[in-house]
Design a protein around this motif. Structure first.
Motif, PDB file in Angstrom:
ATOM      1  N   VAL A  14       0.856  -1.179   0.000  1.00 40.27           N
ATOM      2  CA  VAL A  14       0.000   0.000   0.000  1.00 40.27           C
ATOM      3  C   VAL A  14       0.893   1.229   0.000  1.00 40.27           C
ATOM      4  N   HIS A  15       0.729   2.074  -1.001  1.00 42.16           N
ATOM      5  CA  HIS A  15       1.504   3.315  -1.112  1.00 42.16           C
ATOM      6  C   HIS A  15       0.896   4.401  -0.230  1.00 42.16           C
ATOM      7  N   SER A  16      -0.438   4.529  -0.268  1.00 47.92           N
ATOM      8  CA  SER A  16      -1.098   5.527   0.568  1.00 47.92           C
ATOM      9  C   SER A  16      -2.544   5.139   0.834  1.00 47.92           C
ATOM     10  N   HIS A  17      -2.992   5.508   2.018  1.00 46.40           N
ATOM     11  CA  HIS A  17      -4.387   5.311   2.415  1.00 46.40           C
ATOM     12  C   HIS A  17      -5.127   6.596   2.075  1.00 46.40           C
ATOM     13  N   LEU A  18      -6.189   6.491   1.301  1.00 43.06           N
ATOM     14  CA  LEU A  18      -6.895   7.666   0.807  1.00 43.06           C
ATOM     15  C   LEU A  18      -8.166   7.992   1.588  1.00 43.06           C
ATOM     16  N   GLY A  19      -8.622   7.082   2.396  1.00 40.76           N
ATOM     17  CA  GLY A  19      -9.806   7.333   3.213  1.00 40.76           C
ATOM     18  C   GLY A  19     -10.800   6.194   3.181  1.00 40.76           C
ATOM     19  N   ILE A  20     -11.775   6.306   4.041  1.00 40.62           N
ATOM     20  CA  ILE A  20     -12.832   5.305   4.133  1.00 40.62           C
ATOM     21  C   ILE A  20     -13.882   5.601   3.073  1.00 40.62           C
TER      22      ILE A  20
END
Length: 106
Positions: A14-20
């Motif tokens: 995972v490069h980045s978590h963008l949100g729920i």
């Protein structure tokens, strides 16, 4: 878009978590379906009307969650949770909710 109930994607970081992201769908369980579901409960068998209603609601909820994830620029939605509930007077409505985390993968 990749959709998974797991918190990771095998072979991908995972490069980045963008949100729920979420999706909801509520469908009516009409009296006609209720009547025939009751008969099937007595004599056995599957309640096809309910199964079709749940399947359709689930597809709508997944589509909504995917659309939100796309708007965020996500490659995947991980950690998906699917919930089913009855709502409304006398439980006359079926609700499906889908939620997960939109992520950008490496």
């Amino acid at each position: 878009m990749l959709l998974t109930t797991t918190a990771t994607v095998e072979g991908r970081a995972v490069h980045s978590h963008l949100g729920i992201v979420t999706g909801e769908a509520i469908v009516g369980a009409n009296a006609f379906r209720d009547f025939f579901a009751g008969i099937r409960d007595i004599v056995g068998g599957r309640a096809g009307g309910y199964e079709n209603a749940l399947r359709g609601a689930r597809e709508i909820a997944f589509e909504e969650a995917q659309a939100q994830a796309r708007r965020l620029g996500a490659d995947a939605v991980i950690g998906i949770d699917i919930d089913y509930e009855t709502v409304g007077q006398s439980g006359g409505m079926l609700m499906v909710t889908v939620s997960g985390t939109a992520v950008k993968l490496k």
